[in-house]
Each structure stands twice: as structure tokens, then as C-alpha cells.
Design an enzyme around this catalytic site. Sequence first.
Site, PDB file in Angstrom:
ATOM      1  N   THR A   7       8.842  -1.458   7.473  1.00 14.39           N
ATOM      2  CA  THR A   7       8.828  -2.541   6.483  1.00 14.39           C
ATOM      3  C   THR A   7      10.259  -2.906   6.096  1.00 14.39           C
ATOM      4  O   THR A   7      11.020  -2.047   5.630  1.00 14.39           O
ATOM      5  CB  THR A   7       7.993  -2.104   5.267  1.00 14.39           C
ATOM      6  OG1 THR A   7       6.654  -1.905   5.736  1.00 14.39           O
ATOM      7  CG2 THR A   7       7.992  -3.141   4.166  1.00 14.39           C
ATOM      8  N   GLU A  21      -6.902  -7.152  -0.612  1.00 12.77           N
ATOM      9  CA  GLU A  21      -6.840  -6.813   0.819  1.00 12.77           C
ATOM     10  C   GLU A  21      -8.189  -6.418   1.406  1.00 12.77           C
ATOM     11  O   GLU A  21      -8.491  -6.779   2.537  1.00 12.77           O
ATOM     12  CB  GLU A  21      -5.813  -5.704   1.050  1.00 12.77           C
ATOM     13  CG  GLU A  21      -4.391  -6.151   0.749  1.00 12.77           C
ATOM     14  CD  GLU A  21      -3.367  -5.081   1.059  1.00 12.77           C
ATOM     15  OE1 GLU A  21      -3.206  -4.701   2.222  1.00 12.77           O
ATOM     16  OE2 GLU A  21      -2.719  -4.597   0.103  1.00 12.77           O
ATOM     17  N   ARG A  50      -2.780   1.130   2.991  1.00 10.64           N
ATOM     18  CA  ARG A  50      -3.432   1.262   1.678  1.00 10.64           C
ATOM     19  C   ARG A  50      -4.524   2.321   1.687  1.00 10.64           C
ATOM     20  O   ARG A  50      -4.920   2.823   0.644  1.00 10.64           O
ATOM     21  CB  ARG A  50      -4.011  -0.089   1.239  1.00 10.64           C
ATOM     22  CG  ARG A  50      -5.084  -0.633   2.159  1.00 10.64           C
ATOM     23  CD  ARG A  50      -5.423  -2.071   1.815  1.00 10.64           C
ATOM     24  NE  ARG A  50      -6.479  -2.637   2.656  1.00 10.64           N
ATOM     25  CZ  ARG A  50      -6.324  -3.040   3.898  1.00 10.64           C
ATOM     26  NH1 ARG A  50      -5.149  -2.911   4.492  1.00 10.64           N
ATOM     27  NH2 ARG A  50      -7.329  -3.552   4.583  1.00 10.64           N
ATOM     28  N   HIS A  99      -0.495 -10.701 -27.144  1.00 14.29           N
ATOM     29  CA  HIS A  99       0.607 -11.486 -27.708  1.00 14.29           C
ATOM     30  C   HIS A  99       0.914 -12.722 -26.883  1.00 14.29           C
ATOM     31  O   HIS A  99       1.901 -13.388 -27.129  1.00 14.29           O
ATOM     32  CB  HIS A  99       1.834 -10.583 -27.864  1.00 14.29           C
ATOM     33  CG  HIS A  99       1.555  -9.404 -28.744  1.00 14.29           C
ATOM     34  ND1 HIS A  99       1.690  -9.433 -30.114  1.00 14.29           N
ATOM     35  CD2 HIS A  99       1.056  -8.174 -28.450  1.00 14.29           C
ATOM     36  CE1 HIS A  99       1.322  -8.266 -30.627  1.00 14.29           C
ATOM     37  NE2 HIS A  99       0.927  -7.481 -29.630  1.00 14.29           N
ATOM     38  N   GLY A 141       0.796  -1.223   0.000  1.00  9.25           N
ATOM     39  CA  GLY A 141       0.000   0.000   0.000  1.00  9.25           C
ATOM     40  C   GLY A 141       0.826   1.268   0.000  1.00  9.25           C
ATOM     41  O   GLY A 141       0.323   2.346  -0.330  1.00  9.25           O
ATOM     42  N   SER A 142       2.100   1.166   0.354  1.00 12.10           N
ATOM     43  CA  SER A 142       2.993   2.333   0.276  1.00 12.10           C
ATOM     44  C   SER A 142       3.616   2.426  -1.106  1.00 12.10           C
ATOM     45  O   SER A 142       3.813   3.519  -1.640  1.00 12.10           O
ATOM     46  CB  SER A 142       4.098   2.244   1.332  1.00 12.10           C
ATOM     47  OG  SER A 142       3.555   2.411   2.623  1.00 12.10           O
ATOM     48  N   SER A 197       4.072   2.538   7.826  1.00 13.94           N
ATOM     49  CA  SER A 197       4.404   2.168   9.210  1.00 13.94           C
ATOM     50  C   SER A 197       5.811   2.609   9.574  1.00 13.94           C
ATOM     51  O   SER A 197       6.126   2.857  10.732  1.00 13.94           O
ATOM     52  CB  SER A 197       4.308   0.652   9.390  1.00 13.94           C
ATOM     53  OG  SER A 197       5.276   0.012   8.570  1.00 13.94           O
ATOM     54  N   SER A 228       7.239   4.276   3.523  1.00 10.32           N
ATOM     55  CA  SER A 228       6.665   3.176   4.300  1.00 10.32           C
ATOM     56  C   SER A 228       5.721   3.810   5.308  1.00 10.32           C
ATOM     57  O   SER A 228       6.160   4.581   6.166  1.00 10.32           O
ATOM     58  CB  SER A 228       7.741   2.376   5.029  1.00 10.32           C
ATOM     59  OG  SER A 228       7.126   1.493   5.950  1.00 10.32           O
ATOM     60  N   LYS A 243       4.476 -10.876   8.724  1.00  6.45           N
ATOM     61  CA  LYS A 243       5.434  -9.887   9.261  1.00  6.45           C
ATOM     62  C   LYS A 243       5.908 -10.313  10.646  1.00  6.45           C
ATOM     63  O   LYS A 243       7.093 -10.174  10.974  1.00  6.45           O
ATOM     64  CB  LYS A 243       4.788  -8.489   9.315  1.00  6.45           C
ATOM     65  CG  LYS A 243       4.656  -7.833   7.952  1.00  6.45           C
ATOM     66  CD  LYS A 243       4.134  -6.413   8.058  1.00  6.45           C
ATOM     67  CE  LYS A 243       4.015  -5.791   6.675  1.00  6.45           C
ATOM     68  NZ  LYS A 243       3.527  -4.429   6.677  1.00  6.45           N
TER      69      LYS A 243
HETATM   70  C1  F6R Z   1      -1.765  -2.670   4.525  1.00  7.98           C
HETATM   71  C2  F6R Z   1      -1.165  -2.749   3.220  1.00  7.98           C
HETATM   72  C3  F6R Z   1       0.153  -3.450   3.042  1.00  7.98           C
HETATM   73  C4  F6R Z   1       1.320  -2.575   3.530  1.00  7.98           C
HETATM   74  C5  F6R Z   1       2.668  -3.267   3.273  1.00  7.98           C
HETATM   75  C6  F6R Z   1       3.876  -2.404   3.604  1.00  7.98           C
HETATM   76  O1  F6R Z   1      -2.853  -1.774   4.492  1.00  7.98           O
HETATM   77  O2  F6R Z   1      -1.733  -2.277   2.304  1.00  7.98           O
HETATM   78  O3  F6R Z   1       0.293  -3.737   1.671  1.00  7.98           O
HETATM   79  O4  F6R Z   1       1.291  -1.339   2.869  1.00  7.98           O
HETATM   80  O5  F6R Z   1       2.724  -4.447   4.027  1.00  7.98           O
HETATM   81  O6  F6R Z   1       3.762  -1.787   4.852  1.00  7.98           O
HETATM   82  P1  F6R Z   1       4.046  -0.229   4.978  1.00  7.98           P
HETATM   83  O7  F6R Z   1       3.073   0.422   4.041  1.00  7.98           O
HETATM   84  O8  F6R Z   1       3.762   0.112   6.395  1.00  7.98           O
HETATM   85  O9  F6R Z   1       5.462  -0.019   4.597  1.00  7.98           O
END
Ligand code: F6R
Length: 340
Positions: free
Chosen positions: A99, A225, A146, A241, A52-53, A96, A94, A334
Site C-alpha cells: 500500500t 466493503e 479487512r 453540538h 482494513g490494516s 498486502s 499493511s 490501486k
Molecule cells: C481490503 C480492505 C482495504 C485494504 C486497504 C489497504 O479488504 O479492507 O481497505 O485494507 O486498501 O491495503 P493493505 O491492507 O493491503 O495495506
Amino acid sequence: MPNDNPMLELVLALPEQLLAGYEAGTGATARATGRSKKADAPRSLVVLGMGGSAISGGLLAGLAADTARVPVLCCRDYELPAFADRNCPVVAISYSGNTEETLAAFETAVGRGCPVRVITSGGRLAEEARRRRLPAVTVPTGLPPRAALGLLFGALLALARAAGCIRLTRREVVAAARLLAARRKAWRRRARTLAAKLGDGAPFVYATDRLTEPVAERWRCQLNENAKLLCHSSVLPEHNHNEIVGMGAPRAATEAHIFALLARTTHPRTRLRLRHLLSITRGAYRGATVLEAEGESRLEQLLSLVMLGDLLSCELAAARGVDPLPVARIDELKRRMARN
Ligand code: F6R
């Protein structure tokens, strides 16, 4: 527009988020420009991120593909591409801030002397940016990554513009936000119709050029998701193709409902290809819906289709009786990776 579905509310807030993200990004670059020497013209722009990032980087690459002076690459891996050097601005995103793939590539970028910027809500990425005095855009915490798309993408637009990688005016961003705000109710109704058309079929999303390619990817990720559904995506004209031959097998694929995403940027010959493809493969899929992007600018067209897909993912979650918010398998993976 109050409702008791937090994910839907976040999706509907895309225009407000976009503006807030753009302003935050503009503020951060103004502070950074005050501190740094004038940089050489960039040779490329690399965006680091996952899930999502990362999608903001993908959307930027699609937006920039036919207009930008330099290539934009979205890196979704531990390793930074070899070409990235001190003339290559890198934006690490990121939500969070924790990641591991993004953090690994970020470390390499800093080590190689790339001009690195950061977009995050906190975590280790925010700490590292503070410690190394890197320009950083800090977005509000507490959202599923996301569902922070507008904040992250808006900030990225401002950073890419300030780095001299894309041409964009604030007016274009405001116009796009206005279009989304004006059309969101109607698109919600449309999303409901699309969900009904899909029914229990298999969603196949077809992009038709470089602008719509990352949008199809966003649709796939949001259906994964939010609606907890497997979704296939592909791109024309390349599809014609290879994939055209495989359509209809295995048997589950005959349950496909195709959503074809078109924009003004779609080549007229690709439009013709889509018509022929749907006719030649009739019987190899259950139904097809052709969707045209709305708006004038590339940014408006891109985001109009993004928002429709996001709304569809919420409608499908409701229809399937699943909660769009939790992503238990991602969290569990994770957790396991963090243990060793
Ligand atoms: C959760 C989502 C995931 C996170 C991914 C990376 O809503 O969409 O795809 O985005 O696991 O985590 P971040 O975005 O925190 O780096």
C-alpha cells in the site's frame, strides 16, 4: 461451523485469529528483544496503515485512550507526523505489504530513526523489513485485509505491549477470545435481526466514547466493503453540538436507522444525552437500536461490538444479494495509481 460463505467464516474466526496474531507478535518481539539494546521509555506510539490494516491502529488507540501511559496515534496518510522521532515506536501495518501511503510513511519513519516494526503478509513491506533487519510479524497470506483483523490486531497488541505502550496480559487476550467464541452464534442471530431492522434504510452508527469510536468506524468500513453500502458514523457527545441540528435532511437521511454503540466506558451523562437526542429528533430518522457491548474488560467490550458489526455486514450482503468478498473499485483505483 462450516458454511458456504467464506467472508462469514473469516468473521466467525476472529477469536482464533486474535490468539494466533498475539502469539506471532509475542514471538517476533522476543526475537527482537534478544537483538536490541534496551530502548528509552516511548513518548508515543504511531501505527501506520490504510483501510482494513489501519483499523487495528484505530482500535488500539481507542483501547489505549484512557489507560495507556503514552498516546497512540493511527496515521492514515503518506506523511508521518512531525513529532515522531527516535523515541517514538512506529508499527507499519499493511496486509498486502504494497500500500503506497503506508510504504511512504514507513520510509520516512526509518529515515528519522524511529524504532520501526512491521506487520504484513508479504509484499514490499516484508522485503524492506528483511533488508533492514527490522522486527516483523508475518501473517498468513491470501485473505482480504479487512478479514485478517484478528491476526493484525492480535499482533499489534503484542508489539504495543512489548514497546511499553499499553498494559495488557496474555490472560486478557485469551479471555477476550473465549468470550467471542462463546457468543459468536448468538451474535450471528442478533446480526440477522439487526439486518431486518435496517431493511432498506440508511445505516447511521453512533459511537458514544473513545472506546466505541473506532468500532463505529469499523462498522462503517465493513458495511461499505462487505455489504457495498454507504454508511454514516459519528460520535457522541460531540454529535450533540452540531449533527443533531442537521438530522433529517437531506430527505434521504430521514430513512436512517441509528445503531448506537454503548459500553461500560460510556459516560452516564452521554447515555442521558442519547435518550434526549433520540426523543428530540424523532421524525428525523426511521428507527434506532441501542447496543450494549458485552464482556468485562475494555478489550472484550471493544471486540464484542466489532464482531457484531462484522456479522451484520455479512447479513446485509446476503440480504442485498451481493458478494462480500470483492472490492472492485478499490482494486481499480490501486491499479490506476500504480500506472502513474
Ligand atoms: C481490503 C480492505 C482495504 C485494504 C486497504 C489497504 O479488504 O479492507 O481497505 O485494507 O486498501 O491495503 P493493505 O491492507 O493491503 O495495506
